[in-house]
Design a protein around this motif. Structure first.
Motif, PDB file in Angstrom:
ATOM      1  N   TYR A 102       0.827  -1.205   0.000  1.00 46.98           N
ATOM      2  CA  TYR A 102       0.000   0.000   0.000  1.00 46.98           C
ATOM      3  C   TYR A 102       0.869   1.267   0.000  1.00 46.98           C
ATOM      4  CZ  TYR A 102      -3.624   3.331   1.173  1.00 46.98           C
ATOM      5  OH  TYR A 102      -4.475   4.414   1.159  1.00 46.98           O
ATOM      6  N   LYS A 103       1.919   1.249   0.809  1.00 48.04           N
ATOM      7  CA  LYS A 103       2.814   2.408   0.906  1.00 48.04           C
ATOM      8  C   LYS A 103       3.451   2.725  -0.436  1.00 48.04           C
ATOM      9  CE  LYS A 103       7.020   3.979   3.275  1.00 48.04           C
ATOM     10  NZ  LYS A 103       8.075   3.614   4.251  1.00 48.04           N
ATOM     11  N   ASN A 104       3.638   1.707  -1.269  1.00 45.18           N
ATOM     12  CA  ASN A 104       4.292   1.899  -2.557  1.00 45.18           C
ATOM     13  C   ASN A 104       3.305   1.994  -3.717  1.00 45.18           C
ATOM     14  OD1 ASN A 104       7.435   1.782  -2.368  1.00 45.18           O
ATOM     15  ND2 ASN A 104       6.669   0.338  -0.827  1.00 45.18           N
ATOM     16  N   GLY A 105       2.066   2.370  -3.395  1.00 44.38           N
ATOM     17  CA  GLY A 105       1.106   2.719  -4.429  1.00 44.38           C
ATOM     18  C   GLY A 105       0.302   1.587  -5.015  1.00 44.38           C
ATOM     19  N   MET A 106       0.422   0.376  -4.435  1.00 40.31           N
ATOM     20  CA  MET A 106      -0.352  -0.745  -4.959  1.00 40.31           C
ATOM     21  C   MET A 106      -1.797  -0.671  -4.473  1.00 40.31           C
ATOM     22  SD  MET A 106       2.147  -1.968  -6.625  1.00 40.31           S
ATOM     23  CE  MET A 106       3.898  -1.562  -6.516  1.00 40.31           C
ATOM     24  N   GLU A 107      -2.690  -1.273  -5.240  1.00 35.57           N
ATOM     25  CA  GLU A 107      -4.089  -1.345  -4.850  1.00 35.57           C
ATOM     26  C   GLU A 107      -4.298  -2.585  -3.984  1.00 35.57           C
ATOM     27  OE1 GLU A 107      -8.394  -0.642  -6.884  1.00 35.57           O
ATOM     28  OE2 GLU A 107      -6.966  -1.821  -8.068  1.00 35.57           O
ATOM     29  N   VAL A 108      -4.774  -2.364  -2.766  1.00 33.32           N
ATOM     30  CA  VAL A 108      -5.052  -3.443  -1.823  1.00 33.32           C
ATOM     31  C   VAL A 108      -6.528  -3.796  -1.932  1.00 33.32           C
ATOM     32  CG1 VAL A 108      -5.191  -4.028   0.633  1.00 33.32           C
ATOM     33  CG2 VAL A 108      -3.184  -2.822  -0.256  1.00 33.32           C
ATOM     34  N   ALA A 109      -6.819  -5.050  -2.263  1.00 35.71           N
ATOM     35  CA  ALA A 109      -8.197  -5.433  -2.554  1.00 35.71           C
ATOM     36  C   ALA A 109      -8.537  -6.782  -1.917  1.00 35.71           C
ATOM     37  CB  ALA A 109      -8.422  -5.472  -4.055  1.00 35.71           C
ATOM     38  N   ASN A 110      -9.819  -7.088  -1.974  1.00 35.36           N
ATOM     39  CA  ASN A 110     -10.454  -8.160  -1.224  1.00 35.36           C
ATOM     40  C   ASN A 110     -10.473  -9.476  -2.012  1.00 35.36           C
ATOM     41  OD1 ASN A 110     -12.660  -9.754  -0.046  1.00 35.36           O
ATOM     42  ND2 ASN A 110     -13.305  -7.874   0.985  1.00 35.36           N
ATOM     43  N   HIS A 111     -10.007 -10.544  -1.351  1.00 30.44           N
ATOM     44  CA  HIS A 111     -10.058 -11.888  -1.942  1.00 30.44           C
ATOM     45  C   HIS A 111     -10.690 -12.878  -0.964  1.00 30.44           C
ATOM     46  CE1 HIS A 111      -9.166 -14.717  -5.045  1.00 30.44           C
ATOM     47  NE2 HIS A 111      -8.114 -15.281  -4.487  1.00 30.44           N
ATOM     48  N   SER A 112     -11.510 -12.348  -0.034  1.00 29.41           N
ATOM     49  CA  SER A 112     -12.285 -13.134   0.939  1.00 29.41           C
ATOM     50  C   SER A 112     -11.522 -13.338   2.247  1.00 29.41           C
ATOM     51  CB  SER A 112     -12.719 -14.490   0.374  1.00 29.41           C
ATOM     52  OG  SER A 112     -11.655 -15.430   0.395  1.00 29.41           O
ATOM     53  N   ILE A 113     -12.219 -13.894   3.200  1.00 31.82           N
ATOM     54  CA  ILE A 113     -11.606 -14.221   4.497  1.00 31.82           C
ATOM     55  C   ILE A 113     -10.723 -15.456   4.377  1.00 31.82           C
ATOM     56  CG2 ILE A 113     -12.011 -14.877   6.912  1.00 31.82           C
ATOM     57  CD1 ILE A 113     -14.840 -13.722   6.619  1.00 31.82           C
ATOM     58  N   SER A 114     -11.263 -16.506   3.765  1.00 27.54           N
ATOM     59  CA  SER A 114     -10.629 -17.825   3.882  1.00 27.54           C
ATOM     60  C   SER A 114     -10.525 -18.581   2.560  1.00 27.54           C
ATOM     61  CB  SER A 114     -11.410 -18.684   4.878  1.00 27.54           C
ATOM     62  OG  SER A 114     -12.789 -18.763   4.496  1.00 27.54           O
ATOM     63  N   HIS A 115     -10.824 -17.922   1.438  1.00 30.17           N
ATOM     64  CA  HIS A 115     -10.687 -18.497   0.102  1.00 30.17           C
ATOM     65  C   HIS A 115     -11.627 -19.685  -0.136  1.00 30.17           C
ATOM     66  CE1 HIS A 115      -8.619 -19.598  -3.683  1.00 30.17           C
ATOM     67  NE2 HIS A 115      -8.092 -18.396  -3.626  1.00 30.17           N
ATOM     68  N   PRO A 116     -12.911 -19.528   0.164  1.00 25.10           N
ATOM     69  CA  PRO A 116     -13.860 -20.613  -0.103  1.00 25.10           C
ATOM     70  C   PRO A 116     -14.447 -20.496  -1.511  1.00 25.10           C
ATOM     71  CG  PRO A 116     -14.997 -18.863   1.007  1.00 25.10           C
ATOM     72  CD  PRO A 116     -13.563 -18.402   0.841  1.00 25.10           C
ATOM     73  N   TYR A 117     -15.148 -21.528  -1.932  1.00 25.35           N
ATOM     74  CA  TYR A 117     -16.015 -21.416  -3.102  1.00 25.35           C
ATOM     75  C   TYR A 117     -17.253 -20.659  -2.663  1.00 25.35           C
ATOM     76  CZ  TYR A 117     -13.229 -24.807  -5.754  1.00 25.35           C
ATOM     77  OH  TYR A 117     -12.215 -25.440  -6.440  1.00 25.35           O
ATOM     78  N   LEU A 118     -17.403 -19.424  -3.119  1.00 30.44           N
ATOM     79  CA  LEU A 118     -18.517 -18.602  -2.658  1.00 30.44           C
ATOM     80  C   LEU A 118     -19.867 -19.192  -3.041  1.00 30.44           C
ATOM     81  CD1 LEU A 118     -17.237 -14.970  -3.400  1.00 30.44           C
ATOM     82  CD2 LEU A 118     -17.163 -16.223  -1.228  1.00 30.44           C
ATOM     83  N   SER A 119     -19.929 -19.890  -4.163  1.00 29.80           N
ATOM     84  CA  SER A 119     -21.204 -20.444  -4.621  1.00 29.80           C
ATOM     85  C   SER A 119     -21.746 -21.520  -3.681  1.00 29.80           C
ATOM     86  CB  SER A 119     -21.065 -21.022  -6.032  1.00 29.80           C
ATOM     87  OG  SER A 119     -20.205 -22.138  -6.033  1.00 29.80           O
ATOM     88  N   LYS A 120     -20.904 -22.020  -2.793  1.00 33.56           N
ATOM     89  CA  LYS A 120     -21.347 -23.042  -1.838  1.00 33.56           C
ATOM     90  C   LYS A 120     -21.838 -22.446  -0.528  1.00 33.56           C
ATOM     91  CE  LYS A 120     -18.280 -26.584  -3.753  1.00 33.56           C
ATOM     92  NZ  LYS A 120     -17.196 -27.571  -3.477  1.00 33.56           N
ATOM     93  N   LEU A 121     -21.799 -21.096  -0.412  1.00 31.35           N
ATOM     94  CA  LEU A 121     -22.194 -20.420   0.815  1.00 31.35           C
ATOM     95  C   LEU A 121     -23.567 -19.796   0.659  1.00 31.35           C
ATOM     96  CD1 LEU A 121     -18.848 -18.544   1.629  1.00 31.35           C
ATOM     97  CD2 LEU A 121     -19.507 -20.886   2.253  1.00 31.35           C
ATOM     98  N   ASP A 122     -24.212 -19.528   1.805  1.00 31.75           N
ATOM     99  CA  ASP A 122     -25.479 -18.803   1.718  1.00 31.75           C
ATOM    100  C   ASP A 122     -25.202 -17.303   1.630  1.00 31.75           C
ATOM    101  OD1 ASP A 122     -25.210 -17.669   4.349  1.00 31.75           O
ATOM    102  OD2 ASP A 122     -26.190 -19.397   5.238  1.00 31.75           O
ATOM    103  N   THR A 123     -26.248 -16.529   1.434  1.00 26.61           N
ATOM    104  CA  THR A 123     -26.094 -15.099   1.180  1.00 26.61           C
ATOM    105  C   THR A 123     -25.370 -14.384   2.305  1.00 26.61           C
ATOM    106  OG1 THR A 123     -28.109 -15.085  -0.145  1.00 26.61           O
ATOM    107  CG2 THR A 123     -27.346 -12.968   0.695  1.00 26.61           C
ATOM    108  N   ASN A 124     -25.732 -14.687   3.552  1.00 27.83           N
ATOM    109  CA  ASN A 124     -25.074 -14.034   4.691  1.00 27.83           C
ATOM    110  C   ASN A 124     -23.607 -14.403   4.783  1.00 27.83           C
ATOM    111  OD1 ASN A 124     -27.417 -12.720   5.475  1.00 27.83           O
ATOM    112  ND2 ASN A 124     -28.031 -14.346   6.902  1.00 27.83           N
ATOM    113  N   GLU A 125     -23.282 -15.652   4.499  1.00 30.54           N
ATOM    114  CA  GLU A 125     -21.878 -16.091   4.553  1.00 30.54           C
ATOM    115  C   GLU A 125     -21.060 -15.431   3.446  1.00 30.54           C
ATOM    116  OE1 GLU A 125     -22.372 -20.599   6.381  1.00 30.54           O
ATOM    117  OE2 GLU A 125     -22.749 -20.246   4.252  1.00 30.54           O
ATOM    118  N   ILE A 126     -21.657 -15.291   2.280  1.00 31.18           N
ATOM    119  CA  ILE A 126     -20.959 -14.605   1.182  1.00 31.18           C
ATOM    120  C   ILE A 126     -20.651 -13.170   1.574  1.00 31.18           C
ATOM    121  CG2 ILE A 126     -21.187 -13.736  -1.183  1.00 31.18           C
ATOM    122  CD1 ILE A 126     -23.045 -16.216  -1.660  1.00 31.18           C
ATOM    123  N   ARG A 127     -21.654 -12.511   2.120  1.00 31.00           N
ATOM    124  CA  ARG A 127     -21.469 -11.104   2.511  1.00 31.00           C
ATOM    125  C   ARG A 127     -20.415 -10.978   3.604  1.00 31.00           C
ATOM    126  NH1 ARG A 127     -22.725  -6.579  -0.470  1.00 31.00           N
ATOM    127  NH2 ARG A 127     -22.058  -4.871   0.880  1.00 31.00           N
TER     128      ARG A 127
END
Length: 224
Positions: free
Chosen positions: A71-96
Motif C-alpha cells: 500500500y505504501k508503494n502505491g499498490m491497490e489493496v483489494a479483497n479476496h475473501s476471508i478464507s478463500h472458499p467457493y462462494l457459490s457453496k455459501l449462503d447469502t449471509n456467509e458470502i457477505r
C-alpha cells in the motif's frame, strides 16, 4: 504525499495500459518471498498492480508488513475473501461476511479503505453470489497466465508477450498469483519488456479511470 494520487497523473501519459494482478497473498515480506520480488519488480519499473489479499493469510507479522509495504508503494489493496472458499457453496449471509470481514481486516492493516472491488476465489460465482455482492465490482480476468496450473516462467512470460504483440493485452485484466517463484521470475523479466514496448502495468481501478470506464457492480469484470 499519497503515492496512489501521484500515480494517477503519471498514467495519463501512457496509451497502452494493462492490469496484471496478483491473488492469494499475503505470502510474506522476506526479500526472497515471491511476493516481495514481484513488488520490487513493479517498483523498479515504476508500475503498480492490484493485490487481492485473503485476510486469514495476512495475520502473521510477515503478511501484515507485506500488505503495508504494498500500500505504501502505491499498490491497490483489494479483497479476496476471508478464507478463500467457493462462494457459490455459501449462503447469502456467509458470502457477505466473506466480503465485509476481509475488508475490515485490510482496513485495519493499511489504516485506509481497501479498494471497493473483489476477486472471488477460484473466480467462482453464481446468481446467489452476484446478488449478495450486487454493490461490488467483481474482478475476473481476460488473460489467465495459469501460474496456478504449474505454468513455467517462460510460459507466463510468453502468454503476456503474445497478448502484447497481438493487441489483446491493452485494457486487459491479467490473472497471476503472488505465491509462485515462477511468477516472480516472470515479472522480473516481462515488466521491463513491457516498458520498452510502450506498456504500463497499473492497478485495476486506475486503469478503469484512465479509460473513462466504470467497473460494473455485481458482475464479473474482465477487460476495461
Amino acid at each position: 504525499m499519497d503515492p496512489h494520487t501521484n500515480n494517477k497523473t503519471d498514467i495519463q501519459a501512457y496509451k497502452k495500459l494493462c492490469a496484471i494482478s496478483f491473488d492469494d497473498g499475503a505470502a510474506g515480506n522476506a526479500p526472497t518471498d515471491p511476493s516481495m520480488r514481484i513488488l520490487k519488480a513493479l517498483i523498479k519499473n515504476k508500475m503498480t498492480a492490484t493485490f487481492f489479499y485473503v485476510s486469514d493469510w495476512t495475520k502473521n507479522a510477515g503478511g501484515i508488513e507485506e500488505v503495508k509495504f504494498a500500500y505504501k508503494n502505491g499498490m491497490e489493496v483489494a479483497n479476496h475473501s476471508i478464507s478463500h472458499p467457493y462462494l457459490s457453496k455459501l449462503d447469502t449471509n456467509e458470502i457477505r461476511e466473506q466480503w465485509e470481514q476481509c475488508n475490515t481486516e485490510l482496513r485495519n492493516i493499511i489504516s485506509a479503505e481497501p479498494s471497493h472491488i473483489m476477486r472471488p476465489p477460484y473466480l467462482d460465482v453464481n446468481e446467489n453470489v452476484l446478488s449478495a455482492l450486487c454493490d461490488i465490482p467483481l474482478i475476473s480476468c481476460a488473460i489467465d497466465t495459469r501460474d496456478w496450473d504449474n505454468a513455467t516462467t517462460e510460459q507466463i512470460v510468453n502468454t503476456i508477450k503474445k497478448a502484447a504483440q497481438d493487441g489483446s493485452l491493452e485494457g486487459a485484466i491479467v490473472l497471476c498469483h503472488e505465491t509462485y517463484a515462477s511468477t516472480a521470475a516472470a515479472m522480473e523479466e516481462v515488466l521491463p519488456w513491457l516498458a520498452l514496448n510502450g506498456y504500463k502495468n497499473v492497478n485495476i481501478s486506475d486503469m478503469a479511470k484512465a479509460h473513462g470506464n466504470a467497473l460494473a457492480n455485481g458482475q464479473l469484470n474482465t477487460h476495461i
